[in-house]
Design a protein around this motif. Sequence first.
Motif, PDB file in Angstrom:
ATOM      1  N   LEU A  95       1.946 -62.437 -22.727  1.00 61.23           N
ATOM      2  CA  LEU A  95       0.871 -62.988 -23.557  1.00 61.23           C
ATOM      3  C   LEU A  95      -0.292 -63.454 -22.693  1.00 61.23           C
ATOM      4  CD1 LEU A  95       0.036 -63.773 -26.462  1.00 61.23           C
ATOM      5  CD2 LEU A  95       1.079 -66.010 -26.041  1.00 61.23           C
ATOM      6  N   GLY A  96       0.011 -64.153 -21.603  1.00 62.37           N
ATOM      7  CA  GLY A  96      -1.049 -64.614 -20.707  1.00 62.37           C
ATOM      8  C   GLY A  96      -1.813 -63.464 -20.084  1.00 62.37           C
ATOM      9  N   ALA A  97      -1.090 -62.432 -19.644  1.00 67.43           N
ATOM     10  CA  ALA A  97      -1.748 -61.271 -19.048  1.00 67.43           C
ATOM     11  C   ALA A  97      -2.624 -60.563 -20.071  1.00 67.43           C
ATOM     12  CB  ALA A  97      -0.707 -60.304 -18.499  1.00 67.43           C
ATOM     13  N   ALA A  98      -2.160 -60.478 -21.311  1.00 73.68           N
ATOM     14  CA  ALA A  98      -2.946 -59.815 -22.356  1.00 73.68           C
ATOM     15  C   ALA A  98      -4.249 -60.556 -22.627  1.00 73.68           C
ATOM     16  CB  ALA A  98      -2.122 -59.716 -23.636  1.00 73.68           C
ATOM     17  N   ILE A  99      -4.183 -61.879 -22.617  1.00 75.16           N
ATOM     18  CA  ILE A  99      -5.401 -62.672 -22.832  1.00 75.16           C
ATOM     19  C   ILE A  99      -6.391 -62.433 -21.694  1.00 75.16           C
ATOM     20  CG2 ILE A  99      -6.307 -65.029 -22.942  1.00 75.16           C
ATOM     21  CD1 ILE A  99      -3.660 -65.828 -24.302  1.00 75.16           C
ATOM     22  N   LEU A 100      -5.897 -62.447 -20.453  1.00 78.39           N
ATOM     23  CA  LEU A 100      -6.780 -62.231 -19.307  1.00 78.39           C
ATOM     24  C   LEU A 100      -7.409 -60.835 -19.336  1.00 78.39           C
ATOM     25  CD1 LEU A 100      -4.655 -63.859 -16.457  1.00 78.39           C
ATOM     26  CD2 LEU A 100      -6.735 -64.780 -17.514  1.00 78.39           C
ATOM     27  N   ILE A 101      -6.616 -59.831 -19.671  1.00 80.55           N
ATOM     28  CA  ILE A 101      -7.134 -58.466 -19.694  1.00 80.55           C
ATOM     29  C   ILE A 101      -8.139 -58.277 -20.829  1.00 80.55           C
ATOM     30  CG2 ILE A 101      -6.507 -56.042 -20.034  1.00 80.55           C
ATOM     31  CD1 ILE A 101      -3.801 -56.744 -18.692  1.00 80.55           C
ATOM     32  N   THR A 102      -7.851 -58.883 -21.982  1.00 77.92           N
ATOM     33  CA  THR A 102      -8.754 -58.739 -23.130  1.00 77.92           C
ATOM     34  C   THR A 102     -10.110 -59.364 -22.851  1.00 77.92           C
ATOM     35  OG1 THR A 102      -6.885 -58.726 -24.673  1.00 77.92           O
ATOM     36  CG2 THR A 102      -9.069 -59.216 -25.584  1.00 77.92           C
ATOM     37  N   TYR A 103     -10.084 -60.600 -22.345  1.00 80.80           N
ATOM     38  CA  TYR A 103     -11.341 -61.333 -22.174  1.00 80.80           C
ATOM     39  C   TYR A 103     -11.936 -61.183 -20.776  1.00 80.80           C
ATOM     40  CZ  TYR A 103     -10.276 -63.296 -26.695  1.00 80.80           C
ATOM     41  OH  TYR A 103      -9.995 -63.428 -28.034  1.00 80.80           O
ATOM     42  N   GLY A 104     -11.162 -60.656 -19.852  1.00 83.73           N
ATOM     43  CA  GLY A 104     -11.684 -60.453 -18.511  1.00 83.73           C
ATOM     44  C   GLY A 104     -12.054 -59.013 -18.204  1.00 83.73           C
ATOM     45  N   ILE A 105     -11.467 -58.069 -18.947  1.00 84.93           N
ATOM     46  CA  ILE A 105     -11.718 -56.650 -18.696  1.00 84.93           C
ATOM     47  C   ILE A 105     -12.270 -55.944 -19.940  1.00 84.93           C
ATOM     48  CG2 ILE A 105     -10.686 -54.441 -18.042  1.00 84.93           C
ATOM     49  CD1 ILE A 105     -10.790 -56.453 -15.763  1.00 84.93           C
ATOM     50  N   GLU A 106     -11.495 -55.941 -21.008  1.00 86.16           N
ATOM     51  CA  GLU A 106     -11.873 -55.137 -22.181  1.00 86.16           C
ATOM     52  C   GLU A 106     -13.228 -55.531 -22.757  1.00 86.16           C
ATOM     53  OE1 GLU A 106     -10.793 -54.793 -26.854  1.00 86.16           O
ATOM     54  OE2 GLU A 106      -9.092 -55.160 -25.525  1.00 86.16           O
TER      55      GLU A 106
END
Length: 395
Positions: A363-374
């Motif tokens: 969940l933490g990784a998904a949040i970082l990838i969504t708001y930091g990359i996507e």
Amino acid sequence: MNGKERIPPLDGLRTIMIFIVSWYHIWQQSWLQPMIGRTSLDWLVRSGYVWVDGTVLMSAFLLSLPYARATRGEGALPEPQEFYYRRARRILPSHYFIILLTFLAICLPWDLYHGNGPWMVKDLATHLTFTFPFFFDTYMATPLGGASWTLAIEAQAYLLFPWIARCAMRHPLKTAGCLLGICFGFRAWCLWGLTEYGMVVNQLINFLDVYVIGMAGAVLYTGADAKMRQAGRKGRRIAEAAATALFIGAVAGLTALLKHQAGSNGYDQIQARQMIYRPLYALLFLGLMGGGIFGIRPLRALLGNRVTRFLAGISMNYYLIHQVIVVHMKRIHFPPSASETPHMAGEQPWQNQFTLLAFGLSLGAAILITYGIEKPCGRLMDRRRARKQASEAEA
């Protein structure tokens, strides 16, 4: 999606589907018996892979909505170029980031290709081009993660979808019949001509019936939505009660079918039943969607709210990264365990810790990838596109 296309109850259903699939992948590593009190949910987790079909159905439904609305004169027909841009904007930044991160941070340091350079190049190239499900060594044996095949199937479908949707608008029965004929013909060949189904069960051609049902669902939805807007208070209450009953019936049907699926003996029977029951699963998932969308207000509020909207927004990246994290946790023996094979030893403290950490880290990784990359990459793509269009307009 724009505001008109967003259907809040689907946020909750998407979240539930992705959660169950990820639970299945985590359970594969932990073997933690899923219990609520004295009630076992083993059947739900053991058949968790089936819910991938629900996500494919939902994708087909949502992709078809603009075309179904255009047929009713409620909007413009999407242009293929715009369709492709929106799909690329949505999936490419996260997918490429996760694949390259897994390759550089896990595959190379742990020598997961065992010095096989040609396999390594092929695996990376096919993952970047969404063609890896076509080859055994890049699909069944890849160290880049076992969950991204779903995105590859979707990406392949995206290439064809604008043209199939246009055909369906002009000749709906002929288009549906052609797609179903291709799908069922291929599936029959698989079931009666093969003895192992690992390389065929999840190819795009084996999902064409799910796409047809999703497209039909979009047509039914637009018609039902128009009638609901025109109905009086009494009519809406009756429709909401009927939709809620549909939702409950779909839950009951899925429960019975999933318990049957969970009782499968071996991979061959599991995958054969997947193919045989796939249309029925799709119809039941469509029942969940229709019932949730038009059901009573408490049901709609339970499925569609700020929490489920947030979780649905990160669900793609959660799905893409969770299996990579779970397998690597097991590879590096994190968290530490008393035995070498704690899942086989039934080491419950480790099983509980592993399961909670797997969910939390994913969940933490998904949040970082969504708001930091996507999202930043999406905005960058939008700016570059706007500049290009302005330059072409000036020329």
